[in-house]
Design an enzyme around this catalytic site. Structure first.
Site, mmCIF file in Angstrom:
data_model
loop_
_atom_site.group_PDB
_atom_site.id
_atom_site.type_symbol
_atom_site.label_atom_id
_atom_site.label_comp_id
_atom_site.label_asym_id
_atom_site.label_seq_id
_atom_site.Cartn_x
_atom_site.Cartn_y
_atom_site.Cartn_z
ATOM 1 N N GLU A 269 -8.793 -6.645 4.072
ATOM 2 C CA GLU A 269 -8.097 -7.893 3.490
ATOM 3 C C GLU A 269 -7.208 -8.812 4.522
ATOM 4 O O GLU A 269 -7.381 -9.862 4.223
ATOM 5 C CB GLU A 269 -7.084 -7.290 2.498
ATOM 6 N N TYR B 54 0.810 -1.344 -0.016
ATOM 7 C CA TYR B 54 0.180 -0.086 -0.018
ATOM 8 C C TYR B 54 0.791 1.379 0.080
ATOM 9 O O TYR B 54 0.619 2.176 -0.803
ATOM 10 C CB TYR B 54 -1.009 -0.214 1.197
#
Ligand code: HEM
Length: 407
Positions: free
Chosen positions: A137, A95
């Protein structure tokens, strides 16, 4: 929680970023792959070339930013994308890479217009959005691993059987190399296959719907060989699977994922509509309903170019013959002389609303569909024109889902 000033800056800059969307995201991918070429092991190179994924990821960031003060609003979308990310093996450490490069691309394209205040606000907002994805997630990774027969990341499967289903579609039956149990799945879900193709620098990952009912000791995927047309090259992965991968070979798979699944909480009839290889998730749904002995009315509608391209026809005919609650209708775009002789199709041309109205008793049903983009668009609009409410329209779209709304 973000402060009011940051939220205001974000909301007021979203439209500007959307306006420069394509330019920023193109730059973002260039920068990211230059700085982190290893990510080419995860991203679909063909999608990159066509710019489809570029739009999808950035649009999703902007959509999230527009809802930054209430990310709960877009939780269903985050979950849907999270399923795809989990299946691909996207991890928390990825990310910041996306964030840094997206912000750098914004600055690069917008120049002085992207003031320090604006950049600071976007840095904070991206952090909040990324956290939302990472949290969702994390739960998905845990669920995938902790279910019976489940696993995290990729697990080796042996191709135990390869079956030609039509001129262009071949099924692969896959069993785990470790001979242990395999996770069950919901009909409609997909797995990712990771391929190391000789001569290619990076691995290729593709999603394929599971095409049989769950509860077996194998997974089955059915893959179309993508032949290049109109300047588009042949599908590297599908060609490799068809032409090179043979019985006994190993394919690494991630655990089943996806939210395009049968809703069985209602008693309404079910209509499964597919175009071409889009039949795979619907075949899993059909087989599941039949194997469970469901008495629900099921209509299986399939569109193919002609009989040579029509996969699993015999199986569907047998299912319809043996189950009075199941009906099957086939629509051929360009039937061959043999097809005409056999009378094996109900309509020539394309699926359209007039035909659906003729073969279906009413629009009181749950509709599931999957196929190529123009087909999906036609079916979606036909159902909307027929007044089918949104919550009874379900579709799977391989490739960035937003392409269906655009154009
Ligand atoms: C797919 C959004 C972060 C890698 C997607 C899709 C969206 C999206 C909308 C398309 C889903 C679909 O197929 O319908 C986002 C957002 C992110 C984010 C909003 C950040 C907040 C990441 C990160 C990575 C990543 C950190 C890994 C470096 C991918 C890949 C795909 C994908 C590989 C599959 C599509 C392809 O390969 O072309 N993402 N994503 N994403 N995402 Fe993300």
């Amino acid at each position: 929680m973000l402060d009011a000033k940051t939220i205001e800056i974000i909301k007021s800059t979203v439209p500007v970023l959307e306006e420069y969307g394509q330019t920023i995201t193109k730059r973002f991918y260039e920068m990211m792959f230059e700085n982190h070429p290893e990510l080419l092991n995860i991203f679909n190179h063909a999608n990159q070339k066509q710019g489809r994924q570029q739009q999808a990821l950035a649009n999703a960031v902007y959509a999230a930013a527009a809802n930054i003060d209430n990310l709960g609003n877009i939780l269903p979308v985050v979950k849907q994308i999270g399923e795809k990310h989990r299946s691909l093996g996207i991890k928390p450490e990825h990310y910041p890479i996306v964030g840094e490069n997206l912000l750098a691309a914004m600055k690069d394209v917008l120049g002085d217009a992207a003031t320090d205040d604006i950049m600071e606000a976007w840095k904070k907002a991206y952090g909040v959005i990324a956290d939302a994805f990472i949290t969702v997630e994390k739960e998905m990774y845990e669920a995938a691993e902790n279910q019976p027969g489940g696993w995290k990341d990729f697990r080796n499967f042996i191709v135990v059987k390869k079956v030609k289903e039509s001129d262009v579609i071949t099924s692969f039956y896959l069993q785990p190399e470790d001979k242990q149990a395999i996770a069950s799945y919901l009909p409609g879900q997909y797995i990712s296959v990771k391929l190391s193709i000789p001569g290619e620098t990076y691995t290729h990952i593709r999603q394929y719907s599971l095409s049989d009912a769950p509860g077996k000791d194998y997974y089955r995927i059915s893959v179309k060989k993508e032949t290049g047309m109109n300047g588009k090259p042949d599908g590297k992965v599908s060609t490799y699977l068809h032409d090179v991968v043979k019985e006994g070979d190993i394919l690494p798979l991630s655990a089943p994922a996806g939210d395009f699944t049968l809703d069985e909480s209602h008693g309404l009839p079910i209509v499964l509509i597919s175009g071409g290889v889009g039949l795979t998730p619907l075949m899993s749904m059909l087989n599941t309903l039949v194997e469970k002995g469901s008495r629900r009315e099921v209509t299986f509608i399939h569109a193919a170019i002609n009989g040579n391209y029509h996969a699993m026809k015999k199986h569907v005919d047998t299912v319809a013959d043996n189950n009075e609650n199941v009906r099957a209708f086939f629509c051929y775009e360009k039937p061959t002389d043999d097809d005409r002789k056999n009378g094996c199709f109900a309509k020539e041309g394309y699926v359209d609303l007039d035909w659906l109205k003729k073969i279906l008793p009413s629009n009181e049903a749950h509709f599931y569909f999957c196929g190529p983009v123009p087909f999906m668009r036609t079916v979606k609009h036909a159902l909307e024109d027929w007044g089918v409410p949104e919550d009874r329209i379900h579709f799977e779209f391989f490739g960035p889902a937003m392409a269906l709304e655009k154009e």
